[in-house]
Design an enzyme around this catalytic site. Structure first.
Site, PDB file in Angstrom:
ATOM      1  N   LYS A 127      62.890  12.885  80.397  1.00 44.09           N
ATOM      2  CA  LYS A 127      62.038  13.340  79.816  1.00 44.09           C
ATOM      3  C   LYS A 127      61.788  12.931  78.015  1.00 44.09           C
ATOM      4  CE  LYS A 127      61.193  17.853  78.138  1.00 44.09           C
ATOM      5  NZ  LYS A 127      60.814  17.613  76.979  1.00 44.09           N
ATOM      6  N   GLU A 129      59.739  13.573  73.718  1.00 41.71           N
ATOM      7  CA  GLU A 129      58.714  14.534  73.728  1.00 41.71           C
ATOM      8  C   GLU A 129      57.299  12.985  72.682  1.00 41.71           C
ATOM      9  OE1 GLU A 129      59.744  17.619  70.654  1.00 41.71           O
ATOM     10  OE2 GLU A 129      60.976  17.151  72.272  1.00 41.71           O
ATOM     11  N   GLU A 172      52.630  21.885  76.453  1.00 41.28           N
ATOM     12  CA  GLU A 172      53.753  22.966  75.541  1.00 41.28           C
ATOM     13  C   GLU A 172      53.098  24.202  74.745  1.00 41.28           C
ATOM     14  OE1 GLU A 172      58.024  22.599  74.325  1.00 41.28           O
ATOM     15  OE2 GLU A 172      57.376  24.542  73.576  1.00 41.28           O
TER      16      GLU A 172
HETATM   17  O1  KIV Z   1      64.243  21.600  75.757  1.00 45.74           O
HETATM   18  C1  KIV Z   1      63.182  21.837  76.714  1.00 45.74           C
HETATM   19  O2  KIV Z   1      64.107  23.373  77.121  1.00 45.74           O
HETATM   20  C2  KIV Z   1      62.202  21.873  76.530  1.00 45.74           C
HETATM   21  C3  KIV Z   1      61.038  22.792  77.950  1.00 45.74           C
HETATM   22  C4  KIV Z   1      61.202  24.211  76.776  1.00 45.74           C
HETATM   23  C5  KIV Z   1      59.860  22.129  78.300  1.00 45.74           C
HETATM   24  O3  KIV Z   1      61.652  20.658  76.122  1.00 45.74           O
END
Ligand code: KIV
Length: 280
Positions: free
Chosen positions: A116, A118, A189
């Site tokens: 993942k 951002e 988010e």
């Molecule tokens: O780092 C994390 O825990 C996250 C979640 C809040 C989606 O990115």
């Protein structure tokens, strides 16, 4: 007994079937096993470990080496859930090549099945570079904690109109850019619930909400918020247990029993073997 792993295509099918997706953060083997057995579909090794494990105010200090280490612990404990490793600040923003190399480390050394990152429009090239290697990528738009200084704090995004970063139209454009770049899902988010609903209808990939209301395809919570372990839980979180009180009570009872001599008892002790009688 062999368990079937949740896959990226399964998540797409769940969106199609209207079945809600569950994701929880995990940072170690013990909790990964418990969450996996409880039926959570995605374990996110989030860079939120900077807050809840390391005690930082932001996620910015977390390193790729630390993420690889924690991803390895979680991957060892998960037999069914899809394990997603978070790319930390500084490990993907500078170039798509850097993003691809960092993603390879989370998969190869950490054992993640997906990664993942951002960002929306500005991170589309990074998402493309990772997806081109057939590493599934999850996007993350709206309140992106790694942009804390640009946002002026961990503030709800998408409330203002316009196309500037953090404005309503821009969050929609970011989500579309993430999908077009090849992401298989996107975290929404800290945005108003009507905006999250609009994006969820607009996109064909699943949306996973946190502080984004009930109309996303799935939900994610930080483990420490879910368990009632956080020092400061955000407004959108729900604690399903009160473990901070429970841990404190258990530790206080232990201190009291050791001081008073109530622990350990004979039942907690080992005994010497009986001396063998000498033979004549
Ligand atoms: O780092 C994390 O825990 C996250 C979640 C809040 C989606 O990115």
């Amino acid at each position: 007994m062999e368990t079937t792993r949740i896959t990226v295509p399964d998540l797409g099918r769940m969106k199609g079937a209207g079945e809600r997706i569950t994701m929880v953060t995990a940072y170690d083997w013990t909790f990964a096993r418990l969450l996996d057995a409880a039926g959570v579909e995605i374990l996110l090794v989030g860079d939120s470990l900077g807050n809840v494990i390391q005690g930082h105010d932001t996620t910015l200090p977390v390193t790729l080496d630390e993420m690889v280490y924690h991803t390895r612990l979680v991957a060892r404990g998960a037999t069914r859930a899809l394990v997603v490793g978070d790319l930390p600040f500084g490990s993907y923003q500078s170039s798509p090549e850097r993003a691809a190399e960092s993603a390879i480390r989370l998969v190869k050394e950490g054992g993640a099945q997906a990664v993942k990152l951002e960002g929306g429009i500005t991170m589309a090239a990074a998402i493309e570079a990772i997806a081109r290697m057939d590493v599934p990528v999850m996007g993350h738009v709206g309140l992106t904690p790694q942009s804390v200084h640009r946002m002026g704090g961990h503030k709800v995004q998408g409330r203002r109109h316009g196309h500037a970063p953090g404005s309503r139209a821009r969050v929609v454009e970011d989500a579309r850019a993430v999908e077009s770049a090849g992401a298989f899902a996107v975290v929404l988010e800290g945005i108003p619930l009507d905006l999250a609903a609009e994006i969820t209808t607009d996109l064909s990939i699943p949306t996973i909400g946190i502080g984004a209301g009930a109309f996303c395809d799935g939900q994610v919570l930080v483990l420490h918020d879910l368990l009632g372990l956080s020092a400061r839980a955000p407004k959108f979180a729900k604690a399903y247990a009160a473990l901070a009180e429970e841990v404190t009570r258990a530790a206080e009872d232990y201190v009291h029993e050791v001081k008073s001599g109530a622990f350990p008892t004979d039942a907690h002790s080992f005994h010497s073997l009986k001396p063998v009688a000498a033979n004549g």
